[in-house]
Design an enzyme around this catalytic site. Structure first.
Site, PDB file in Angstrom:
ATOM      1  N   ASP A  65       0.855  -1.187   0.000  1.00 19.30           N
ATOM      2  CA  ASP A  65       0.000   0.000   0.000  1.00 19.30           C
ATOM      3  C   ASP A  65       0.891   1.237   0.000  1.00 19.30           C
ATOM      4  OD1 ASP A  65      -1.792   2.156   0.998  1.00 19.30           O
ATOM      5  OD2 ASP A  65      -3.203   0.498   1.199  1.00 19.30           O
ATOM      6  N   ALA A  88      -0.140   3.865  -9.152  1.00 19.64           N
ATOM      7  CA  ALA A  88      -1.141   3.888  -8.080  1.00 19.64           C
ATOM      8  C   ALA A  88      -1.384   5.317  -7.618  1.00 19.64           C
ATOM      9  CB  ALA A  88      -0.666   3.029  -6.902  1.00 19.64           C
ATOM     10  N   SER A 132       0.364  14.255 -14.401  1.00 21.44           N
ATOM     11  CA  SER A 132      -0.956  14.476 -15.007  1.00 21.44           C
ATOM     12  C   SER A 132      -1.098  15.876 -15.583  1.00 21.44           C
ATOM     13  CB  SER A 132      -2.019  14.281 -13.919  1.00 21.44           C
ATOM     14  OG  SER A 132      -3.255  14.795 -14.348  1.00 21.44           O
ATOM     15  N   GLU A 134      -3.591  17.503 -15.145  1.00 20.06           N
ATOM     16  CA  GLU A 134      -4.252  18.273 -14.075  1.00 20.06           C
ATOM     17  C   GLU A 134      -3.281  19.251 -13.424  1.00 20.06           C
ATOM     18  OE1 GLU A 134      -8.180  18.015 -13.747  1.00 20.06           O
ATOM     19  OE2 GLU A 134      -7.188  18.573 -11.894  1.00 20.06           O
ATOM     20  N   TYR A 156      -6.117  17.080  -5.905  1.00 26.30           N
ATOM     21  CA  TYR A 156      -5.450  16.018  -6.686  1.00 26.30           C
ATOM     22  C   TYR A 156      -4.301  16.617  -7.504  1.00 26.30           C
ATOM     23  CZ  TYR A 156      -4.779  12.860 -10.691  1.00 26.30           C
ATOM     24  OH  TYR A 156      -4.234  12.061 -11.671  1.00 26.30           O
ATOM     25  N   GLU A 288     -12.900  24.573 -11.631  1.00 23.85           N
ATOM     26  CA  GLU A 288     -12.890  23.762 -12.861  1.00 23.85           C
ATOM     27  C   GLU A 288     -11.671  24.109 -13.717  1.00 23.85           C
ATOM     28  OE1 GLU A 288     -13.315  21.213 -14.737  1.00 23.85           O
ATOM     29  OE2 GLU A 288     -15.469  21.268 -15.187  1.00 23.85           O
TER      30      GLU A 288
HETATM   31  P1  NAP Z   1      -7.201   4.086 -11.761  1.00 24.17           P
HETATM   32  O1  NAP Z   1      -7.906   3.236 -12.755  1.00 24.17           O
HETATM   33  O2  NAP Z   1      -7.995   4.892 -10.790  1.00 24.17           O
HETATM   34  O3  NAP Z   1      -6.205   3.121 -10.936  1.00 24.17           O
HETATM   35  C1  NAP Z   1      -5.598   3.561  -9.750  1.00 24.17           C
HETATM   36  C2  NAP Z   1      -4.837   2.389  -9.147  1.00 24.17           C
HETATM   37  O4  NAP Z   1      -4.191   2.833  -7.940  1.00 24.17           O
HETATM   38  C3  NAP Z   1      -5.708   1.192  -8.751  1.00 24.17           C
HETATM   39  O5  NAP Z   1      -5.020   0.009  -9.073  1.00 24.17           O
HETATM   40  C4  NAP Z   1      -5.812   1.335  -7.246  1.00 24.17           C
HETATM   41  O6  NAP Z   1      -6.021   0.111  -6.557  1.00 24.17           O
HETATM   42  C5  NAP Z   1      -4.418   1.866  -6.923  1.00 24.17           C
HETATM   43  N1  NAP Z   1      -4.325   2.489  -5.608  1.00 24.17           N
HETATM   44  C6  NAP Z   1      -5.056   3.519  -5.143  1.00 24.17           C
HETATM   45  N2  NAP Z   1      -4.680   3.809  -3.888  1.00 24.17           N
HETATM   46  C7  NAP Z   1      -3.693   2.943  -3.561  1.00 24.17           C
HETATM   47  C8  NAP Z   1      -2.906   2.744  -2.393  1.00 24.17           C
HETATM   48  N3  NAP Z   1      -3.072   3.487  -1.289  1.00 24.17           N
HETATM   49  N4  NAP Z   1      -1.966   1.769  -2.406  1.00 24.17           N
HETATM   50  C9  NAP Z   1      -1.795   0.988  -3.495  1.00 24.17           C
HETATM   51  N5  NAP Z   1      -2.528   1.125  -4.628  1.00 24.17           N
HETATM   52  C10 NAP Z   1      -3.463   2.098  -4.647  1.00 24.17           C
HETATM   53  O7  NAP Z   1      -6.204   5.106 -12.500  1.00 24.17           O
HETATM   54  P2  NAP Z   1      -5.669   5.098 -14.015  1.00 24.17           P
HETATM   55  O8  NAP Z   1      -6.622   5.854 -14.861  1.00 24.17           O
HETATM   56  O9  NAP Z   1      -5.232   3.742 -14.375  1.00 24.17           O
HETATM   57  O10 NAP Z   1      -4.394   6.048 -13.869  1.00 24.17           O
HETATM   58  C11 NAP Z   1      -3.109   5.526 -13.523  1.00 24.17           C
HETATM   59  C12 NAP Z   1      -2.259   6.648 -12.949  1.00 24.17           C
HETATM   60  O11 NAP Z   1      -2.105   7.675 -13.917  1.00 24.17           O
HETATM   61  C13 NAP Z   1      -2.837   7.326 -11.719  1.00 24.17           C
HETATM   62  O12 NAP Z   1      -1.752   7.709 -10.903  1.00 24.17           O
HETATM   63  C14 NAP Z   1      -3.517   8.574 -12.269  1.00 24.17           C
HETATM   64  O13 NAP Z   1      -3.598   9.571 -11.288  1.00 24.17           O
HETATM   65  C15 NAP Z   1      -2.558   8.921 -13.397  1.00 24.17           C
HETATM   66  N6  NAP Z   1      -3.119   9.628 -14.533  1.00 24.17           N
HETATM   67  C16 NAP Z   1      -4.219   9.122 -15.166  1.00 24.17           C
HETATM   68  C17 NAP Z   1      -4.698   9.773 -16.296  1.00 24.17           C
HETATM   69  C18 NAP Z   1      -5.903   9.240 -17.044  1.00 24.17           C
HETATM   70  O14 NAP Z   1      -6.473   9.999 -17.840  1.00 24.17           O
HETATM   71  N7  NAP Z   1      -6.280   7.969 -16.851  1.00 24.17           N
HETATM   72  C19 NAP Z   1      -4.051  10.927 -16.770  1.00 24.17           C
HETATM   73  C20 NAP Z   1      -2.925  11.388 -16.105  1.00 24.17           C
HETATM   74  C21 NAP Z   1      -2.448  10.722 -15.000  1.00 24.17           C
HETATM   75  P3  NAP Z   1      -7.515  -0.453  -6.214  1.00 24.17           P
HETATM   76  O15 NAP Z   1      -7.922  -1.250  -7.428  1.00 24.17           O
HETATM   77  O16 NAP Z   1      -7.260  -1.276  -5.015  1.00 24.17           O
HETATM   78  O17 NAP Z   1      -8.393   0.740  -5.980  1.00 24.17           O
HETATM   79  O1  G4F Z   2     -13.528  12.456 -16.578  1.00 24.48           O
HETATM   80  P1  G4F Z   2     -13.158  13.430 -15.527  1.00 24.48           P
HETATM   81  O2  G4F Z   2     -13.624  13.148 -14.147  1.00 24.48           O
HETATM   82  O3  G4F Z   2     -11.577  13.581 -15.625  1.00 24.48           O
HETATM   83  P2  G4F Z   2     -10.568  14.703 -15.103  1.00 24.48           P
HETATM   84  O4  G4F Z   2     -11.105  15.458 -13.948  1.00 24.48           O
HETATM   85  O5  G4F Z   2     -10.126  15.490 -16.291  1.00 24.48           O
HETATM   86  O6  G4F Z   2      -9.363  13.819 -14.531  1.00 24.48           O
HETATM   87  C1  G4F Z   2      -8.864  12.696 -15.250  1.00 24.48           C
HETATM   88  O7  G4F Z   2      -7.838  13.112 -16.109  1.00 24.48           O
HETATM   89  C2  G4F Z   2      -6.683  13.653 -15.444  1.00 24.48           C
HETATM   90  C3  G4F Z   2      -5.698  14.083 -16.536  1.00 24.48           C
HETATM   91  O8  G4F Z   2      -5.974  15.423 -16.873  1.00 24.48           O
HETATM   92  C4  G4F Z   2      -6.099  12.572 -14.556  1.00 24.48           C
HETATM   93  F1  G4F Z   2      -4.965  13.021 -13.961  1.00 24.48           F
HETATM   94  C5  G4F Z   2      -7.129  12.178 -13.512  1.00 24.48           C
HETATM   95  O9  G4F Z   2      -6.590  11.114 -12.703  1.00 24.48           O
HETATM   96  C6  G4F Z   2      -8.365  11.671 -14.232  1.00 24.48           C
HETATM   97  O10 G4F Z   2      -8.030  10.468 -14.890  1.00 24.48           O
HETATM   98  O11 G4F Z   2     -13.713  14.884 -15.922  1.00 24.48           O
HETATM   99  C7  G4F Z   2     -13.451  15.476 -17.165  1.00 24.48           C
HETATM  100  C8  G4F Z   2     -14.292  16.745 -17.314  1.00 24.48           C
HETATM  101  C9  G4F Z   2     -14.188  17.704 -16.143  1.00 24.48           C
HETATM  102  O12 G4F Z   2     -14.034  19.008 -16.620  1.00 24.48           O
HETATM  103  C10 G4F Z   2     -15.532  17.595 -15.452  1.00 24.48           C
HETATM  104  O13 G4F Z   2     -15.989  18.780 -14.807  1.00 24.48           O
HETATM  105  O14 G4F Z   2     -15.656  16.353 -17.403  1.00 24.48           O
HETATM  106  C11 G4F Z   2     -16.426  17.258 -16.639  1.00 24.48           C
HETATM  107  N1  G4F Z   2     -17.686  16.616 -16.233  1.00 24.48           N
HETATM  108  C12 G4F Z   2     -18.914  17.054 -16.571  1.00 24.48           C
HETATM  109  N2  G4F Z   2     -19.847  16.280 -16.010  1.00 24.48           N
HETATM  110  C13 G4F Z   2     -17.811  15.529 -15.455  1.00 24.48           C
HETATM  111  C14 G4F Z   2     -19.183  15.314 -15.317  1.00 24.48           C
HETATM  112  N3  G4F Z   2     -16.900  14.721 -14.896  1.00 24.48           N
HETATM  113  C15 G4F Z   2     -17.345  13.653 -14.177  1.00 24.48           C
HETATM  114  N4  G4F Z   2     -16.443  12.806 -13.626  1.00 24.48           N
HETATM  115  N5  G4F Z   2     -18.696  13.418 -14.006  1.00 24.48           N
HETATM  116  C16 G4F Z   2     -19.647  14.212 -14.545  1.00 24.48           C
HETATM  117  O15 G4F Z   2     -20.846  13.982 -14.356  1.00 24.48           O
END
Ligand code: NAP
Ligand code: G4F
Length: 345
Positions: A65, A88, A132, A134, A156, A288
């Protein structure tokens, strides 16, 4: 590819967050490349291993963890990785306002714990940190590049900015091969159901099948640079195969609104989104990010990376996957066993 120092010739990789969207695609990629792959999983009363179930027998799981230093040290010592991918995190932005301290612990300080484990038990391991878009938040520059200043807009984003700089700091302080991928939003049929793209694709499929009658969203005008997760994990691997460590923006360079995602997703199932999508101000965020769009020129030039799936292809893939999955779940039993059982009644 980095070479192994142990008995087998296969290089070893440790992935944290292996049960998540990206972890599952990365594990597949590395296994296909011939790696021995270790995945870190945390304890849960009902383990979430759906995304990696198909890799059973190929993937080795270790308990650990991000909150617990000794478990991270043990996982690194046991797996003796040449490559560590830290995926993670508490990754859902809205939760970071509800649980800001926990988000900082997981997503921020957790990275320092893992870097320390790497420094002490595998100092030569190459380290990937999941940074990210973000972190760019409300920055004034567009498109965003590696040298664009951060202005995170959520707890975040702030935690990820800390994680980014501590990774850079370990590179500069200890000469570790540590790098950050500044990844823009990337999605897939394995995306968590609370993220907006999957929320829309699932709802469109349910509406088409008569299982739901409306979808409630927040800000429809928010714009994101959406790519396909399978493409983005390839970039992570490429970043660890270079002569020297560097940070990279990974993005498509094209931005679309949530509204456009709805239009395409519902149209894929011959539905008019306007008849089903409603908005609720309660789903708006305290702060936002109105628009993100990345410039991945460095990745194109130095990694030879480019995305293979465009926005329309991504929406189609997600909607089709959800629709087919739900349709099959609804279908009447059709296996010979079920037919026999029905006949006997
Ligand atoms: P995700 O589907 O939410 O997966 C997150 C993973 O982290 C899961 O395996 C979760 O385990 C694990 N985790 C959470 N808390 C933990 C802890 N305390 N100890 C150990 N493991 C833990 O995220 P993802 O979309 O694959 O993204 C992967 C990474 O890229 C993340 O760091 C995210 O912030 C970053 N990121 C994502 C995006 C995107 O658009 N997807 C963009 C930029 C950066 P459980 O299954 O047990 O919950
Ligand atoms: O899909 P989202 O929740 O993704 P967000 O906030 O962009 O974050 C994701 O991408 C990041 C990379 O830029 C990662 F780092 C992060 O871990 C994650 O994977 O929201 C996207 C957009 C936002 O502007 C939000 O306000 O969609 C808008 N939105 C509108 N209605 C909504 C909703 N988002 C969510 N989750 N749910 C809604 O009902």
């Amino acid at each position: 590819m980095t070479s192994s120092s142990a008995g087998t010739d296969a290089p070893r990789a440790l992935i944290t967050g292996v049960t998540g969207q990206d972890g599952s695609y990365l594990a597949e990629l590395l296994l296909d490349l011939g790696y021995e792959v270790f995945g870190l999983v945390r304890r849960s009363s009902s383990p979430q291993t759906d995304r990696i179930a198909h890799l059973a027998g190929r993937l080795q799981l270790l308990r650990g963890d991000l909150l617990d230093q000794s478990s991270l040290s043990a996982a690194v010592a046991e797996s003796r990785p040449q490559e560590i991918y830290n995926l993670a995190a508490q990754s859902f932005v809205p939760t970071s306002w509800q649980e800001p301290v926990l988000t900082a612990e997981f997503t921020g300080l957790g990275v320092t714990r893992l870097l320390e484990a790497a420094r002490q038990h595998a100092p030569k391991a190459r380290f990937y940190q999941a940074s990210s878009s973000e972190q760019f938040g409300a920055t004034k520059q567009s498109p965003q590049r590696e040298d664009t200043p951060f202005w995170p807009r959520s707890p975040y984003g702030v935690a990820k900015a800390y994680a980014h700089w501590i990774t850079v700091n370990y590179r500069e302080s200890y000469g570790m091969y540590a790098c950050c991928g500044l990844l823009f939003n990337h999605e897939s049929p394995r995306r968590g159901a609370e993220f907006v793209t999957r929320k829309i694709s699932l709802a469109a499929a349910r509406i088409k099948l008569g299982l739901l009658d409306r979808l409630v969203l927040g800000n429809l005008e928010a714009r994101r640079d959406w790519g396909f997760a399978g493409d983005y994990v390839r970039a992570m691997w490429l970043m660890l195969q270079q002569d020297s460590p560097k940070d990279f923006v990974i993005a498509t360079g094209v931005t679309h609104s949530v509204r456009e995602f709805c239009e395409l997703a519902f149209a894929e199932l011959d539905l008019d989104w306007r008849a089903f999508v409603h908005t609720d101000p309660k789903l708006a965020r305290p702060a936002e990010i109105e628009c993100l769009v990345g410039d991945a020129s460095r990745a194109r030039q130095e990694l030879g990376w480019s995305p293979t799936v465009d926005f329309a292809g991504l929406v189609r893939q997600m909607v089709r996957a959800d629709y087919e999955h739900l349709r099959l779940k609804q279908a009447p039993p059709s296996t010979p066993f079920d037919q026999l059982a029905l006949r006997a009644r």
